[in-house]
Design a protein around this motif. Structure first.
Motif, mmCIF file in Angstrom:
data_model
loop_
_atom_site.group_PDB
_atom_site.id
_atom_site.type_symbol
_atom_site.label_atom_id
_atom_site.label_comp_id
_atom_site.label_asym_id
_atom_site.label_seq_id
_atom_site.Cartn_x
_atom_site.Cartn_y
_atom_site.Cartn_z
ATOM 1 N N THR A 44 33.415 84.911 28.482
ATOM 2 C CA THR A 44 33.425 86.010 27.550
ATOM 3 C C THR A 44 31.889 86.175 27.043
ATOM 4 O O THR A 44 31.500 87.072 26.434
ATOM 5 C CB THR A 44 34.259 85.713 26.369
ATOM 6 N N GLY A 45 31.131 84.790 26.988
ATOM 7 C CA GLY A 45 29.805 84.816 26.401
ATOM 8 C C GLY A 45 30.005 84.746 24.744
ATOM 9 O O GLY A 45 28.751 84.954 24.144
ATOM 10 N N VAL A 46 31.094 84.757 24.095
ATOM 11 C CA VAL A 46 31.388 84.599 22.632
ATOM 12 C C VAL A 46 31.712 83.298 22.098
ATOM 13 O O VAL A 46 32.758 82.659 22.807
ATOM 14 C CB VAL A 46 32.063 85.702 22.139
ATOM 15 N N VAL A 47 31.003 82.577 21.314
ATOM 16 C CA VAL A 47 31.503 81.433 20.565
ATOM 17 C C VAL A 47 32.463 81.956 19.202
ATOM 18 O O VAL A 47 32.016 82.600 18.628
ATOM 19 C CB VAL A 47 30.302 80.660 20.063
ATOM 20 N N MET A 48 33.601 81.430 19.319
ATOM 21 C CA MET A 48 34.749 81.535 18.360
ATOM 22 C C MET A 48 34.640 80.530 17.372
ATOM 23 O O MET A 48 34.568 79.423 17.684
ATOM 24 C CB MET A 48 36.005 81.789 18.980
ATOM 25 N N ARG A 49 34.881 80.925 15.805
ATOM 26 C CA ARG A 49 35.180 79.902 15.070
ATOM 27 C C ARG A 49 36.720 79.975 14.371
ATOM 28 O O ARG A 49 37.157 81.188 14.234
ATOM 29 C CB ARG A 49 34.118 80.167 13.765
ATOM 30 N N TRP A 50 37.160 79.004 14.183
ATOM 31 C CA TRP A 50 38.481 78.904 13.928
ATOM 32 C C TRP A 50 38.806 78.006 12.551
ATOM 33 O O TRP A 50 38.286 77.071 12.513
ATOM 34 C CB TRP A 50 39.324 78.159 15.043
ATOM 35 N N ALA A 51 39.176 78.714 11.655
ATOM 36 C CA ALA A 51 39.633 77.883 10.206
ATOM 37 C C ALA A 51 40.596 76.984 10.623
ATOM 38 O O ALA A 51 41.631 77.113 11.326
ATOM 39 C CB ALA A 51 40.050 79.182 9.235
ATOM 40 N N PRO A 101 20.424 85.794 28.541
ATOM 41 C CA PRO A 101 20.814 85.200 29.841
ATOM 42 C C PRO A 101 21.346 83.765 29.542
ATOM 43 O O PRO A 101 21.066 83.175 28.399
ATOM 44 C CB PRO A 101 19.297 84.703 30.005
ATOM 45 N N GLY A 102 22.243 83.230 30.356
ATOM 46 C CA GLY A 102 22.966 81.875 30.316
ATOM 47 C C GLY A 102 24.358 82.162 29.798
ATOM 48 O O GLY A 102 24.497 83.215 28.827
ATOM 49 N N ASN A 103 25.114 81.339 29.837
ATOM 50 C CA ASN A 103 26.441 81.483 29.635
ATOM 51 C C ASN A 103 26.792 80.375 28.474
ATOM 52 O O ASN A 103 26.594 79.009 28.690
ATOM 53 C CB ASN A 103 27.711 81.158 30.574
ATOM 54 N N PRO A 104 27.479 80.422 27.451
ATOM 55 C CA PRO A 104 27.905 79.299 26.326
ATOM 56 C C PRO A 104 28.747 78.309 27.122
ATOM 57 O O PRO A 104 29.721 78.512 27.529
ATOM 58 C CB PRO A 104 28.709 80.018 25.314
ATOM 59 N N ASP A 105 28.246 76.934 26.908
ATOM 60 C CA ASP A 105 28.845 75.752 27.441
ATOM 61 C C ASP A 105 29.207 74.871 26.604
ATOM 62 O O ASP A 105 29.798 75.090 25.267
ATOM 63 C CB ASP A 105 28.214 75.283 28.788
ATOM 64 N N GLY A 106 28.969 73.450 26.714
ATOM 65 C CA GLY A 106 29.361 72.635 25.455
ATOM 66 C C GLY A 106 28.689 72.430 24.488
ATOM 67 O O GLY A 106 27.496 72.978 24.445
ATOM 68 N N PRO A 163 34.990 85.933 16.171
ATOM 69 C CA PRO A 163 33.640 85.769 16.867
ATOM 70 C C PRO A 163 32.577 85.327 15.929
ATOM 71 O O PRO A 163 32.623 85.796 14.783
ATOM 72 C CB PRO A 163 33.483 87.168 17.367
ATOM 73 N N TRP A 164 31.860 84.465 16.500
ATOM 74 C CA TRP A 164 30.909 83.895 15.553
ATOM 75 C C TRP A 164 29.395 84.162 15.895
ATOM 76 O O TRP A 164 28.631 84.237 15.378
ATOM 77 C CB TRP A 164 31.408 82.505 15.264
ATOM 78 N N ALA A 165 29.350 83.937 17.432
ATOM 79 C CA ALA A 165 28.019 84.158 17.875
ATOM 80 C C ALA A 165 28.257 84.638 19.537
ATOM 81 O O ALA A 165 28.873 84.081 20.090
ATOM 82 C CB ALA A 165 27.173 82.642 18.020
#
Length: 294
Positions: free
Chosen positions: A168-175, A196-201, A188-190
């Motif tokens: 998805t390419g999207v970093v999520m934040r969870w309360a 370029p590049g996909n979010p990983d660890g 969604p947070w970032a």
């Protein structure tokens, strides 16, 4: 204004097919990381520079230090205890053992000493993955329908968790509530879907900022509290997978990488793919608690 940027240097030429799960073990003074596809658990004694590895019988994505000693291996079909001195492995519980299409992926201990862990399809089949929390020995499903769960990490006070479904390419934040359980839906947070590049660890530093590996882009970026990129580490390889702080004062950022999926031509241009790298970022890491199983 240009982005603060530092280079990563070679730490261990481990040649991992898929390096993952770097984890600092305070008691032993060692950083461990997994070669998931190579079925190896690597270690680096940070103070002396000594290195070694354990051969494993299955794919493993994390070796988490336990409160009562030893390591918990997060494997493709089970969770098990490992005595690193004697090499004895004792099964703890099944982990999607009834589904041979999946394996474990990203995992990290939260601020309460519980383990968040994930699964994914061995061929990255869409929707085959899940997200779990192992809390005091009980495995609870948190989310289903994921493809490549990654970036599991937690705010210093335990108010939030972060994660991504990499495609998805999207970093999520969870309360999170005061016991570390999710509240409501993640937001969604970032968003890296257009970069370029996909979010990983990912890992969180002592200031509560998130360091995120961008698979395919050869970068690890630092995100502030609003999800904005404020610094970066540049690597000489394209596929960084996960960062972790290690050392007596958590002063060094180590980064696992991968050779998986690279052609012979690509490997010729980045011969250090799959190695462990280290960077001096000028910030320190956030100490993570050991895993509590009871």
């Amino acid at each position: 204004m240009s982005l603060p940027s530092v280079p990563a240097e070679l730490a261990v030429e481990s040649r991992c097919a898929l390096g993952e799960g770097p984890q600092w073990h305070v008691a032993s003074g060692r950083l461990t990381w997994c070669d998931i596809l190579g079925r190896r658990l690597h270690w680096l004694e940070v103070a002396s520079g000594a290195t070694g590895h354990h051969e494993l019988e299955r794919m493993v994505s994390l070796a988490a230090p336990c409160e009562d000693g030893g390591l918990l291996l997060v494997g493709e079909d089970r969770l098990s205890r490992l005595d690193p001195a004697g090499g004895l492995e004792v099964p703890l519980c099944d982990f999607e053992a009834d589904n041979p299409r999946t394996r474990s992926n990203d995992a990290r201990v939260d601020r309460h000493g519980s383990l968040w862990l994930s699964s994914m399809g061995k061929g990255a089949e869409p929707g085959a993955g899940r997200l779990y929390r192992l809390h005091r020995g009980e495995l609870v499903t948190l989310r289903t329908g994921l493809t490549i769960p990654n970036a599991l990490c937690f705010s210093p006070g335990g108010e939030f968790a972060w994660f991504t479904d990499t495609p998805t390419g999207v970093v999520m934040r969870w309360a999170l509530d005061r016991n570390g359980w999710p509240v409501g839906d993640p937001v969604p947070w970032a968003d890296f879907s257009a970069t370029p590049g996909n979010p990983d660890g990912a890992v969180v530093d002592a200031e509560g900022h998130l360091w995120l590996a961008l698979w395919g882009a050869g970068r690890v970026v630092r995100l502030d509290h609003d999800g904005r990129v404020v610094a970066e580490v540049r690597l000489p390889v394209s596929q960084p997978s996960c960062p972790a702080f290690a050392g007596a004062d958590l002063e060094r950022l180590y980064i696992t990488t991968a050779r998986e999926g690279l052609s012979a031509e690509a490997l010729a241009t980045e011969p250090l793919a799959g190695a462990l790298f280290v960077a001096e970022t000028g910030v320190t890491g956030l100490a993570e608690p050991p895993l509590r199983l009871a």
